[in-house]
Design an enzyme around this catalytic site. Structure first.
Site, mmCIF file in Angstrom:
data_model
loop_
_atom_site.group_PDB
_atom_site.id
_atom_site.type_symbol
_atom_site.label_atom_id
_atom_site.label_comp_id
_atom_site.label_asym_id
_atom_site.label_seq_id
_atom_site.Cartn_x
_atom_site.Cartn_y
_atom_site.Cartn_z
ATOM 1 N N ASP A 209 0.844 -1.194 0.000
ATOM 2 C CA ASP A 209 0.000 0.000 0.000
ATOM 3 C C ASP A 209 0.875 1.237 0.000
ATOM 4 O OD1 ASP A 209 -1.902 -1.876 0.288
ATOM 5 O OD2 ASP A 209 -2.693 -1.155 2.204
ATOM 6 N N GLU B 161 3.918 1.615 -1.295
ATOM 7 C CA GLU B 161 4.464 1.919 -2.623
ATOM 8 C C GLU B 161 3.384 2.503 -3.523
ATOM 9 O OE1 GLU B 161 7.541 -1.341 -4.004
ATOM 10 O OE2 GLU B 161 6.139 -2.164 -2.533
ATOM 11 N N TYR B 162 2.172 1.968 -3.365
ATOM 12 C CA TYR B 162 1.060 2.468 -4.166
ATOM 13 C C TYR B 162 0.805 3.944 -3.844
ATOM 14 C CZ TYR B 162 -3.659 3.006 -5.998
ATOM 15 O OH TYR B 162 -4.759 3.462 -6.670
ATOM 16 N N ASP B 163 0.739 4.252 -2.526
ATOM 17 C CA ASP B 163 0.510 5.637 -2.109
ATOM 18 C C ASP B 163 1.573 6.564 -2.685
ATOM 19 O OD1 ASP B 163 -1.683 4.947 -0.698
ATOM 20 O OD2 ASP B 163 -0.721 4.973 1.271
ATOM 21 N N LEU C 97 -34.881 -9.803 -17.493
ATOM 22 C CA LEU C 97 -34.837 -11.252 -17.696
ATOM 23 C C LEU C 97 -36.144 -11.912 -17.283
ATOM 24 C CD1 LEU C 97 -31.340 -11.876 -16.089
ATOM 25 C CD2 LEU C 97 -31.887 -12.229 -18.507
ATOM 26 N N GLU D 232 -24.203 -17.789 -14.584
ATOM 27 C CA GLU D 232 -23.579 -16.696 -13.829
ATOM 28 C C GLU D 232 -24.440 -16.401 -12.618
ATOM 29 O OE1 GLU D 232 -23.875 -13.398 -16.455
ATOM 30 O OE2 GLU D 232 -22.675 -14.352 -18.006
ATOM 31 N N LYS E 159 -26.737 -14.290 -10.313
ATOM 32 C CA LYS E 159 -27.551 -13.098 -10.557
ATOM 33 C C LYS E 159 -27.369 -12.178 -9.353
ATOM 34 C CE LYS E 159 -32.071 -11.578 -12.166
ATOM 35 N NZ LYS E 159 -32.319 -10.487 -11.238
ATOM 36 N N ASP F 86 -27.564 -9.222 -6.825
ATOM 37 C CA ASP F 86 -28.636 -8.326 -6.407
ATOM 38 C C ASP F 86 -28.035 -6.971 -6.065
ATOM 39 O OD1 ASP F 86 -31.186 -7.632 -5.904
ATOM 40 O OD2 ASP F 86 -31.367 -8.719 -4.005
ATOM 41 N N ARG G 246 -29.385 1.890 -15.047
ATOM 42 C CA ARG G 246 -30.252 1.277 -16.040
ATOM 43 C C ARG G 246 -31.475 2.152 -16.336
ATOM 44 N NH1 ARG G 246 -34.728 -2.124 -15.817
ATOM 45 N NH2 ARG G 246 -34.916 -3.537 -17.593
ATOM 46 N N GLU H 127 -23.103 -5.288 -12.671
ATOM 47 C CA GLU H 127 -23.925 -5.019 -11.513
ATOM 48 C C GLU H 127 -23.040 -4.469 -10.403
ATOM 49 O OE1 GLU H 127 -27.110 -5.779 -12.084
ATOM 50 O OE2 GLU H 127 -28.110 -5.963 -10.140
ATOM 51 N N TYR I 116 -20.893 -8.417 -16.431
ATOM 52 C CA TYR I 116 -21.501 -9.629 -16.964
ATOM 53 C C TYR I 116 -21.870 -9.554 -18.439
ATOM 54 C CZ TYR I 116 -25.776 -7.033 -15.742
ATOM 55 O OH TYR I 116 -26.742 -6.080 -15.616
ATOM 56 N N LYS J 131 -27.499 -18.298 -19.728
ATOM 57 C CA LYS J 131 -27.465 -17.637 -21.035
ATOM 58 C C LYS J 131 -27.009 -18.628 -22.102
ATOM 59 C CE LYS J 131 -26.289 -13.206 -18.915
ATOM 60 N NZ LYS J 131 -25.250 -12.204 -18.605
ATOM 61 N N LYS K 63 -34.577 -18.271 -10.447
ATOM 62 C CA LYS K 63 -34.731 -17.498 -9.212
ATOM 63 C C LYS K 63 -34.711 -18.391 -7.986
ATOM 64 C CE LYS K 63 -36.340 -13.395 -9.214
ATOM 65 N NZ LYS K 63 -35.682 -12.126 -8.908
ATOM 66 N N CYS L 167 -30.922 -2.085 33.070
ATOM 67 C CA CYS L 167 -30.085 -2.749 32.066
ATOM 68 C C CYS L 167 -30.269 -4.268 32.152
ATOM 69 C CB CYS L 167 -28.618 -2.399 32.285
ATOM 70 S SG CYS L 167 -27.495 -3.422 31.316
ATOM 71 N N CYS M 18 -26.661 -5.703 33.626
ATOM 72 C CA CYS M 18 -26.116 -5.429 34.956
ATOM 73 C C CYS M 18 -27.151 -4.866 35.926
ATOM 74 C CB CYS M 18 -24.920 -4.493 34.863
ATOM 75 S SG CYS M 18 -25.347 -2.834 34.307
ATOM 76 N N CYS N 58 -27.535 2.108 29.025
ATOM 77 C CA CYS N 58 -27.108 1.664 30.344
ATOM 78 C C CYS N 58 -25.903 2.536 30.686
ATOM 79 C CB CYS N 58 -26.708 0.188 30.300
ATOM 80 S SG CYS N 58 -25.660 -0.301 31.690
ATOM 81 N N CYS O 233 -20.246 -2.588 32.824
ATOM 82 C CA CYS O 233 -21.358 -3.502 32.588
ATOM 83 C C CYS O 233 -20.842 -4.714 31.797
ATOM 84 C CB CYS O 233 -22.445 -2.766 31.806
ATOM 85 S SG CYS O 233 -23.671 -3.833 31.071
HETATM 86 S S1 IVH Z 1 -27.923 -10.110 -18.057
HETATM 87 C C1 IVH Z 1 -29.610 -9.718 -21.346
HETATM 88 N N1 IVH Z 1 -26.486 -11.122 -16.106
HETATM 89 O O1 IVH Z 1 -30.688 -8.750 -13.473
HETATM 90 C C2 IVH Z 1 -30.200 -9.611 -20.037
HETATM 91 N N2 IVH Z 1 -28.182 -9.569 -15.561
HETATM 92 O O2 IVH Z 1 -33.477 -9.094 -14.367
HETATM 93 C C3 IVH Z 1 -29.663 -8.487 -19.285
HETATM 94 N N3 IVH Z 1 -28.347 -9.046 -13.195
HETATM 95 O O3 IVH Z 1 -31.151 -5.617 -14.952
HETATM 96 C C4 IVH Z 1 -29.115 -8.809 -17.981
HETATM 97 N N4 IVH Z 1 -26.702 -10.331 -12.520
HETATM 98 O O4 IVH Z 1 -29.425 -5.838 -13.133
HETATM 99 C C5 IVH Z 1 -27.488 -10.303 -16.448
HETATM 100 N N5 IVH Z 1 -25.124 -12.067 -14.478
HETATM 101 C C6 IVH Z 1 -26.113 -11.234 -14.812
HETATM 102 C C7 IVH Z 1 -26.805 -10.467 -13.856
HETATM 103 C C8 IVH Z 1 -27.852 -9.651 -14.280
HETATM 104 C C9 IVH Z 1 -27.621 -9.470 -12.146
HETATM 105 C C10 IVH Z 1 -29.487 -8.116 -13.111
HETATM 106 C C11 IVH Z 1 -29.374 -6.925 -14.002
HETATM 107 C C12 IVH Z 1 -30.619 -6.903 -14.843
HETATM 108 C C13 IVH Z 1 -31.528 -7.817 -14.082
HETATM 109 C C14 IVH Z 1 -32.446 -8.507 -15.039
#
Ligand code: IVH
Length: 677
Positions: free
Chosen positions: A33, A35-37, A83, A118, A120, A122, A141, A176, A228, A292, A316, A412, A415, A430, A436
């Site tokens: 770190d 050297e990076y700094d 999707l 892949e 998904k 969140d 998006r 994402e 992705y 996919k 899902k 409390c 205690c 407390c 405590c």
């Molecule tokens: S592909 C061609 N890959 O899921 C389809 N989406 O429900 C476009 N997401 O808006 C998305 N991980 O925010 C794709 N490995 C992944 C993903 C992914 C999360 C989310 C993305 C998209 C939503 C679609």
């Protein structure tokens, strides 16, 4: 401007970009770190002197963008689609059959269909546009057609490259952005400590952070990204999705290493189930698996249904929420004395785990959610492994015999001390601070936790045990544990005792910012601790700082500054610092000027006896400021023993081991402070 200056700046940008990639994408840094700094500081200095050198893709421009009055809307070069979902294996197979029928109808010969799976993620979908290898725009998006320009905010995410080598004229990268789980937990802890509402889940935390008008706030919320896919391009075409991911990986983008290519649907199903099993142990939240079709020519043939490409589908996972009955509201005491409500639940399965208790964060949260004992409630597991109560169900709210809102206890729960609610505070506390047992337990738990001293093997259970058996009665006692005493505990083998003591030993090396965080000063979470450590450089400077000076630190307002000042003045904290210092913990930054130019960098000192001019604290500060370290006992690793009047046994020990001894004058000379005093 001399030509070599421009060349050097360019070279530095290239090097920093490379090291960002090694660190944030590969998780495999090549340089320290420190050297990076040094590289970054050099570039900053050049840019300060020659402002015309500053380019939008300079790593110095990751932070410091101005707050936007509002986000500009931008039309995506290609729509960002969503999707379709498959909830089970049957729906996944039906999706495949449907696609095969379409391909047959279109007269497309498919020799072998390959699939990519892949996680998904969140988080928040974003688009990154690179023109000639330079990031020119980052957007959310939005509705898929039009998003918001959040370029300055996305630039603060270190895993996003600002420029990429060997790039085509145009490429749009999609991914994402997300908040890692442990960061989510930390950010929420800090919010709760400040009396702010916690984020409900990491996705909200990520989205809220990126959609911050002030990029400095985004920068203070540690985010990352998994890329992705590729959107619009010029000058490059991909035949398969997997090839596009490989290209991204080779061009410094963060692509999930567990993305897989499969030859048939059985493999796909197996992969989906594996992800589902791993779900809870990942550092990021996922709500399914994206399947996919690999061949991108087939994507064009299959086309889009509504807003969803037929060539991909999301498998899902079951929801992370469940409905159950809240039996009782209990209260725990937190590490700073705050009473924290929690819910005792009728046990219920939430995505494969039986949940019996859930957190209610704080009194504010309790009031906002308006939950009462006996209510039917919705519970959720998100990010944090600790489940939370989301809300009562509408049926519960309509209940005629609903009890009154719960009140915090008068004493409390740990205690028994009468509790107080300071005026203007949202918390009942407390007041038995530092004595405590409940608070001590929480303080130690925090001290040894991952983001703090990170002492492996000293989990909740052992902390409880060591406290109960009297092995520790104070945070600093941890550094006095030895193998004999630990091994003497029933059920504790010698091996594991040795391992634990070795882990404690290793923790002495944690940098100052982690030690500062570990102290558990209210309102000083990991981010504030880092900023304070950077600003002041040492505990001594911080200890001497006025409220005004503390307020100068990024992210610290007047109220927090005063609170920090007050905590630092508490005798308990002063004593804790002194004891931890004797244990050899770091109370000065390794980074910054002190360390770099430090004439004592890497050297270890032991002080013994009374020095003619300097107090022990002053000598320690002087050594640490020059990059050295002070420990309490002499070992072979000690470089110098500083000897004053009436030295103790440390002098003998130094002689035995052949460690060099020096006096105060020699110390001042070594530190380069002889002329200054
Ligand atoms: S592909 C061609 N890959 O899921 C389809 N989406 O429900 C476009 N997401 O808006 C998305 N991980 O925010 C794709 N490995 C992944 C993903 C992914 C999360 C989310 C993305 C998209 C939503 C679609």
């Amino acid at each position: 401007m001399p030509a070599e200056v421009a060349r050097r700046a360019e070279e530095l940008r290239e090097q920093i970009g490379y090291h960002d990639w090694r660190y944030y994408v590969l998780d495999d840094p090549e340089i320290s770190d420190d050297e990076y700094d040094r590289l970054l500081d050099e570039l900053r200095a050049l840019e300060r002197e020659y402002p015309q050198l500053v380019t939008p893709d300079s790593p110095t421009q990751r932070v410091g963008g101005k707050p936007a009055p509002q986000f500009r809307q931008v039309r995506h070069l290609q729509p960002m689609l969503s999707l379709a979902n498959a909830r089970n294996e049957g729906e996944l197979r039906a999706w495949l059959e449907r696609n095969l029928r379409i391909l047959r109808r279109e007269g497309v010969e498919v020799e072998q269909l390959r699939f990519v799976t892949e996680p998904k993620i969140d988080g928040l979908a974003i688009s990154l546009v690179y023109e000639n290898g330079v990031l020119v725009r980052g957007a959310t998006r939005g509705d898929g057609e039009i998003g918001e320009d959040v370029t300055s905010n996305l630039k603060t995410i270190a895993a996003i490259p600002l420029r990429i080598p060997d790039a085509p004229p145009l490429i749009e990268v999609r991914g994402e952005a997300y908040m890692p789980r442990h960061e989510f937990v930390r950010v929420n802890e800090e919010r709760i400590a400040r009396g702010e509402p916690p984020f409900a889940n990491p996705r909200n935390a990520a989205a809220g952070s990126i959609r911050q008008l002030d990029p400095n706030i985004t920068a203070s919320r540690p985010l990352s990204i998994w890329c992705y896919g590729v959107g619009a391009t010029e000058g490059i075409d991909f035949e398969s999705h997997y090839a596009s991911l490989e290209w991204l990986r080779e061009h410094r983008f963060r692509v999930n290493p567990d993305v897989e290519l499969h030859a048939d649907v059985e493999e796909v199903v197996a992969a989906c189930r594996r992800w589902e099993e791993r779900r809870d142990s990942l550092e990021y939240e996922i709500d399914g698996v994206v399947v996919k079709i690999d061949d991108l020519r087939l994507w064009r043939v299959l086309g889009v249904a509504g807003r969803e490409p037929r060539a991909a589908i999301a498998w899902k996972f079951p929801p992370m929420t469940a409905t159950t009955v809240l039996k009782r509201i209990g209260w725990n005491v937190g590490r700073t004395g705050h009473l924290v409500p929690f819910a005792e639940l009728e046990p219920v399965q939430v995505s494969g785990v039986v949940v019996k208790t859930a957190t209610l964060h704080n009194e504010e949260d309790l009031r906002r959610k308006d939950v009462r004992e006996g209510d039917e409630v919705i519970v959720m597991r998100a990010g944090d492994v600790i489940p939370q109560v989301v809300s009562p169900t509408s049926r519960a709210v309509r209940r005629p015999d609903r009890p009154p809102p719960p009140a915090p206890p008068k004493r409390c729960p740990s205690c028994g001390t009468p509790t107080v609610k300071p005026p203007g505070s949202v918390w009942t506390v407390c007041p038995n601070r530092w004595a405590c047992p409940g608070q001590l337990f929480q303080a130690i738990k925090h001290f040894v936790s991952k983001g703090a001293m990170d002492i492996e093997g000293l989990g909740e259970e052992n902390v409880r045990r060591f406290l109960a058996e009297g092995l520790i009665g104070h945070v600093a006692d941890i550094y006095e544990l030895d193998v004999e005493r630990v091994a003497a505990l029933h059920g504790f083998g010698r091996k594991s005792a040795e391992k634990l003591v070795a882990a404690i030993e290793r923790s002495r090396e944690r940098p100052f910012e982690r030690v500062l965080y570990a102290l558990g000063i209210p309102g000083v979470g990991a981010v504030n601790a880092r900023n304070l450590a950077r600003h002041f450089g040492s505990i001594d400077r911080l200890m001497e700082a006025s409220v005004d000076e503390i307020e100068q630190v990024e992210g610290i307002g007047p109220i927090l500054a005063r609170q920090i000042r007050e905590t630092l003045d508490e005798p308990y904290i002063r004593d804790l610092v002194a004891r931890l210092r004797r244990a050899g913990l770091r109370f000065a930054s390794e980074s910054g000027e002190a360390r770099r130019d430090g004439r004592l960098a890497g050297k270890t000192f032991v002080l013994t006896g009374t020095l003619p001019h300097l107090t022990r604290e002053q000598a320690t500060e002087l050594i640490e400021r020059a990059g050295g370290r002070v420990t309490s006992s002499v070992s072979r690793r000690t470089d110098f023993v500083v000897v004053g009047d009436n030295p103790g046994s440390k002098l003998e020990r130094a002689r035995e081991l052949g460690v060099r001894t020096i006096d105060e004058a020699q110390l001042l000379e070594l530190a380069g402070e002889d002329g200054r005093r």
